[in-house]
Motif scaffolding. Structure first.
Motif, short mmCIF file in Angstrom:
data_model
loop_
_atom_site.label_atom_id
_atom_site.label_comp_id
_atom_site.label_asym_id
_atom_site.label_seq_id
_atom_site.Cartn_x
_atom_site.Cartn_y
_atom_site.Cartn_z
N MET A 52 0.83 -1.21 0.00
CA MET A 52 0.00 0.00 0.00
C MET A 52 0.87 1.25 0.00
O MET A 52 0.61 2.22 -0.73
N ALA A 53 1.90 1.23 0.84
CA ALA A 53 2.77 2.40 0.95
C ALA A 53 3.50 2.68 -0.36
O ALA A 53 3.71 3.84 -0.74
N GLU A 54 3.89 1.63 -1.07
CA GLU A 54 4.56 1.82 -2.36
C GLU A 54 3.61 2.40 -3.41
O GLU A 54 4.02 3.19 -4.25
N ARG A 55 2.35 2.01 -3.32
CA ARG A 55 1.37 2.51 -4.29
C ARG A 55 0.95 3.94 -3.99
O ARG A 55 0.64 4.71 -4.91
N GLU A 56 0.90 4.31 -2.71
CA GLU A 56 0.39 5.62 -2.31
C GLU A 56 1.49 6.40 -1.59
O GLU A 56 1.48 6.56 -0.38
N LYS A 57 2.42 6.87 -2.36
CA LYS A 57 3.63 7.48 -1.78
C LYS A 57 3.37 8.83 -1.11
O LYS A 57 4.22 9.31 -0.35
N GLY A 58 2.23 9.44 -1.35
CA GLY A 58 1.94 10.72 -0.74
C GLY A 58 1.37 10.63 0.66
O GLY A 58 1.06 11.66 1.28
N LYS A 59 1.24 9.42 1.18
CA LYS A 59 0.67 9.22 2.51
C LYS A 59 1.67 8.49 3.42
O LYS A 59 2.50 7.73 2.95
N GLU A 60 1.55 8.76 4.71
CA GLU A 60 2.33 8.03 5.70
C GLU A 60 1.50 6.87 6.23
O GLU A 60 0.38 7.06 6.74
N PHE A 61 2.01 5.66 6.11
CA PHE A 61 1.31 4.47 6.56
C PHE A 61 1.88 4.04 7.91
O PHE A 61 3.08 3.75 8.02
N CYS A 62 1.02 4.02 8.91
CA CYS A 62 1.46 3.66 10.25
C CYS A 62 0.72 2.41 10.73
O CYS A 62 -0.51 2.38 10.74
N PHE A 63 1.49 1.42 11.12
CA PHE A 63 0.90 0.20 11.67
C PHE A 63 0.92 0.26 13.19
O PHE A 63 1.94 0.60 13.79
N LEU A 64 -0.20 -0.07 13.81
CA LEU A 64 -0.30 -0.06 15.26
C LEU A 64 0.28 -1.37 15.81
O LEU A 64 -0.32 -2.43 15.68
N GLY A 65 1.45 -1.28 16.41
CA GLY A 65 2.14 -2.47 16.91
C GLY A 65 1.66 -2.84 18.30
O GLY A 65 2.29 -2.49 19.30
N VAL A 66 0.53 -3.53 18.35
CA VAL A 66 -0.04 -3.99 19.61
C VAL A 66 0.10 -5.51 19.66
O VAL A 66 -0.41 -6.21 18.78
N GLY A 67 0.76 -6.02 20.68
CA GLY A 67 0.92 -7.47 20.77
C GLY A 67 2.03 -7.84 21.72
O GLY A 67 2.76 -6.98 22.24
N PHE A 68 2.15 -9.13 21.95
CA PHE A 68 3.20 -9.67 22.81
C PHE A 68 4.36 -10.19 21.96
O PHE A 68 4.49 -9.84 20.78
#
Length: 369
Positions: free
Chosen positions: A130-146
């Motif tokens: 997704m990030a490679e296709r939409e370079k004008g946006k910042e893609f942030c993944f929510l790192g929730v987990g153990f």
């Protein structure tokens, strides 16, 4: 055999006879009532679904612990995720469990319904395309987990660096299980006789990080699988340790878990992250139970990258009546929360323990009402 036990055994199909034998042996071996904590949310759901808790009632009390990562994420971090989603040209990506968890300002689902770009993914790797296709946006993944989740997300960060994807980052809300268990084992209000340790987390970290439970606190501790027979066998193993007067750290789930864990996954955690203090819902601040990216990876840390203000934590959440924190600590059972089944239901959850697929309240609502 009681009608209730007959009904429980029907749920187990071809395993019914073996389960019946284990249940009988447990009830004989338990010369008094014992309290064990199942740490993992997947164990909680398996115990509720199969009726193990009811089958052992009067002999073994099984308490749910803080083994649901969504559930232990405090309101203030949910609010921070929502604030992030409201930033211009920021896409927030998350696993589905996080979507409906309420903070003090609503939920990510409500923000998505109001037009914010929040996407549910099945793997952090999905975001890189997704990030490679939409370079004008910042893609942030929510790192929730153990420890089960963090290595896969860290591998995605490493892949983003290799592919030179510069509009991808993570919000690190990862947590570590063993230090939280130390806090529970030493808690003056809790009297846990033994720990049913998580299978998935232990497949990554092995068993040595739990050694203190036996050496310092003299609590039998067994890593268990997720089938009914796994759980029953692990409970019997703990009872045998108590009977022998020699608490041990054992692996029942030997088909998956080894004492050394997964060195490749551990290498990612140790090589890319430093420990930090972390706030757990219900447990408060626990030192060195969080993970943050090392300085050499800070370009993938959304808090550094976008200059986010530090989260300000409060003493209480949005609803003082919600007892999720006490459920996670093992102080109460979900049925003892005044909101359970009346105000708080899966369709309109007040707290995260009713939202998550690993939440104790969700398990009790579905199987133990």
């Amino acid at each position: 055999m009681s009608e209730q036990l007959t009904e429980i055994l029907k749920r187990l199909g071809s395993d019914a006879e073996l389960a019946k034998g284990l249940i009988e042996r447990i009830r004989v071996k338990a010369h008094k009532s014992f309290t064990f904590m199942e740490v993992c949310g997947t164990h909680t759901h398996a115990i509720s679904k199969t009726g193990i808790r009811k089958a052992l009632a009067g002999k073994i009390k099984l308490l749910s612990g803080p083994g649901c990562p969504v559930c232990v994420t405090p309101d203030e971090e949910i609010d921070a995720f929502i604030s992030l989603a409201n930033m211009k040209d920021v896409v927030v990506a998350t696993f589905g469990d996080m979507l409906h968890v309420p903070g003090t300002k609503g939920s990510l689902a409500e923000e998505r319904d109001s037009g914010r770009d929040i996407r549910v993914v099945y793997s952090a790797l999905d975001i890189l395309d997704m990030a490679e296709r939409e370079k004008g946006k910042e893609f942030c993944f929510l790192g929730v987990g153990f420890e089960t989740t963090s290595p896969t997300v860290l591998a995605t960060v490493a892949e983003a660096k290799i592919r030179k994807i510069r509009n991808f980052s993570i919000y690190s809300s990862f947590k570590l299980i063993p230090p939280a268990l130390r806090m529970i084992a030493s808690h003056p209000e809790l009297n846990i006789d033994g720990f049913l340790l998580p299978g998935h987390v232990s497949a990554i970290i092995g068993t040595q990080p739990y050694r203190f439970l036996v050496d310092e606190f003299k609590r039998p501790s067994v890593v268990a699988g997720f089938e009914a027979l796994d759980i029953l066998e692990a409970i019997l193993m703990m009872l045998n340790e108590i009977s022998n007067g020699k608490p041990e750290l054992e692996i029942q789930y030997k088909r998956v878990v080894t004492s050394e864990g997964n060195p490749n996954a551990l290498g990612l955690i140790e090589g890319m992250c430093d420990a930090k203090d972390s706030v757990w819902r219900g447990l408060g601040v626990i030192p060195d139970t969080g993970l943050k990216l090392k300085d050499e990876w800070k370009n993938f840390d959304v808090e550094c990258k976008l200059g986010l203000a530090p989260v300000s934590y409060r003493d209480s959440g949005a609803s003082k009546a919600c007892r999720c924190g006490d459920v996670l600590l093992g102080r109460i059972l979900p049925l003892e929360c005044p909101l359970f089944e009346t105000i708080c239901t899966p369709e309109k959850a007040v707290g995260p323990c009713m939202v998550s697929s690993e939440g104790a309240c969700a398990a009790y609502y579905k199987y133990e009402r």
